[in-house]
Design a protein around this motif. Structure first.
Motif, PDB file in Angstrom:
ATOM      1  N   THR A   1     -13.746  -2.722  -5.770  1.00  0.00           N
ATOM      2  CA  THR A   1     -12.557  -2.858  -6.608  1.00  0.00           C
ATOM      3  C   THR A   1     -12.499  -4.251  -7.239  1.00  0.00           C
ATOM      4  OG1 THR A   1     -11.189  -3.688  -4.804  1.00  0.00           O
ATOM      5  CG2 THR A   1     -11.276  -1.268  -5.101  1.00  0.00           C
ATOM      6  N   VAL A   2     -11.682  -4.380  -8.277  1.00  0.00           N
ATOM      7  CA  VAL A   2     -11.501  -5.686  -8.925  1.00  0.00           C
ATOM      8  C   VAL A   2     -10.939  -6.709  -7.923  1.00  0.00           C
ATOM      9  CG1 VAL A   2     -10.271  -6.939 -10.740  1.00  0.00           C
ATOM     10  CG2 VAL A   2     -11.347  -4.746 -11.255  1.00  0.00           C
ATOM     11  N   PRO A   3      -9.927  -6.363  -7.123  1.00  0.00           N
ATOM     12  CA  PRO A   3      -9.448  -7.348  -6.136  1.00  0.00           C
ATOM     13  C   PRO A   3     -10.546  -7.783  -5.148  1.00  0.00           C
ATOM     14  CG  PRO A   3      -7.809  -5.638  -6.416  1.00  0.00           C
ATOM     15  CD  PRO A   3      -9.048  -5.178  -7.153  1.00  0.00           C
ATOM     16  N   SER A   4     -11.417  -6.855  -4.767  1.00  0.00           N
ATOM     17  CA  SER A   4     -12.515  -7.206  -3.868  1.00  0.00           C
ATOM     18  C   SER A   4     -13.498  -8.156  -4.547  1.00  0.00           C
ATOM     19  CB  SER A   4     -13.259  -5.956  -3.392  1.00  0.00           C
ATOM     20  OG  SER A   4     -12.446  -5.197  -2.545  1.00  0.00           O
ATOM     21  N   TRP A   5     -13.785  -7.914  -5.835  1.00  0.00           N
ATOM     22  CA  TRP A   5     -14.674  -8.828  -6.553  1.00  0.00           C
ATOM     23  C   TRP A   5     -14.012 -10.201  -6.695  1.00  0.00           C
ATOM     24  CZ3 TRP A   5     -19.593  -9.230  -7.527  1.00  0.00           C
ATOM     25  CH2 TRP A   5     -20.007 -10.289  -8.319  1.00  0.00           C
ATOM     26  N   SER A   6     -12.715 -10.219  -6.975  1.00  0.00           N
ATOM     27  CA  SER A   6     -12.001 -11.491  -7.121  1.00  0.00           C
ATOM     28  C   SER A   6     -12.126 -12.348  -5.872  1.00  0.00           C
ATOM     29  CB  SER A   6     -10.525 -11.242  -7.433  1.00  0.00           C
ATOM     30  OG  SER A   6     -10.395 -10.681  -8.715  1.00  0.00           O
ATOM     31  N   LYS A   7     -12.183 -11.720  -4.702  1.00  0.00           N
ATOM     32  CA  LYS A   7     -12.348 -12.464  -3.454  1.00  0.00           C
ATOM     33  C   LYS A   7     -13.716 -13.148  -3.396  1.00  0.00           C
ATOM     34  CE  LYS A   7      -9.135  -9.767  -0.718  1.00  0.00           C
ATOM     35  NZ  LYS A   7      -8.952  -8.845   0.398  1.00  0.00           N
ATOM     36  N   ARG A   8     -14.698 -12.616  -4.097  1.00  0.00           N
ATOM     37  CA  ARG A   8     -16.014 -13.244  -4.137  1.00  0.00           C
ATOM     38  C   ARG A   8     -16.019 -14.481  -5.027  1.00  0.00           C
ATOM     39  NH1 ARG A   8     -16.004  -8.471  -2.243  1.00  0.00           N
ATOM     40  NH2 ARG A   8     -17.750  -7.563  -1.113  1.00  0.00           N
ATOM     41  N   GLU A   9     -15.056 -14.535  -5.954  1.00  0.00           N
ATOM     42  CA  GLU A   9     -14.925 -15.694  -6.838  1.00  0.00           C
ATOM     43  C   GLU A   9     -13.877 -16.683  -6.334  1.00  0.00           C
ATOM     44  OE1 GLU A   9     -14.372 -14.691 -10.943  1.00  0.00           O
ATOM     45  OE2 GLU A   9     -16.127 -13.399 -10.992  1.00  0.00           O
TER      46      GLU A   9
END
Length: 75
Positions: free
Chosen positions: A35-43
């Motif tokens: 998900t987008v929120p999961s990707w945001s956690k990588r950034e």
């Protein structure tokens, strides 16, 4: 690949590579199947940061044409 111990990239480096690859947050999340929120956690640079695995990092470097040893080519 180097035999050195893997050091996951910090969030800013993940963001830089995603941007260099010309990917939006949504596109990056779709490529990685998250998900987008999961990707945001990588950034993220904070406590909510989720590190990329060695393979995820290498793939992002390839997508951004920023891998130190390899490059993607079309068939």
């Amino acid at each position: 690949m180097s035999d050195n111990v893997y050091q996951p990239p910090k969030g800013g480096e993940v963001r830089r590579l995603r941007t260099l690859a010309g990917l939006s947050l949504k596109q990056a999340a779709e490529i990685y199947g998250i998900t987008v929120p999961s990707w945001s956690k990588r950034e993220s640079e904070g406590v909510s940061n989720v590190a990329l695995s060695r393979v995820e990092y290498a793939y992002l470097q390839l997508l951004a044409d920023d891998h130190p040893e390899m490059a993607l080519t079309r068939k």
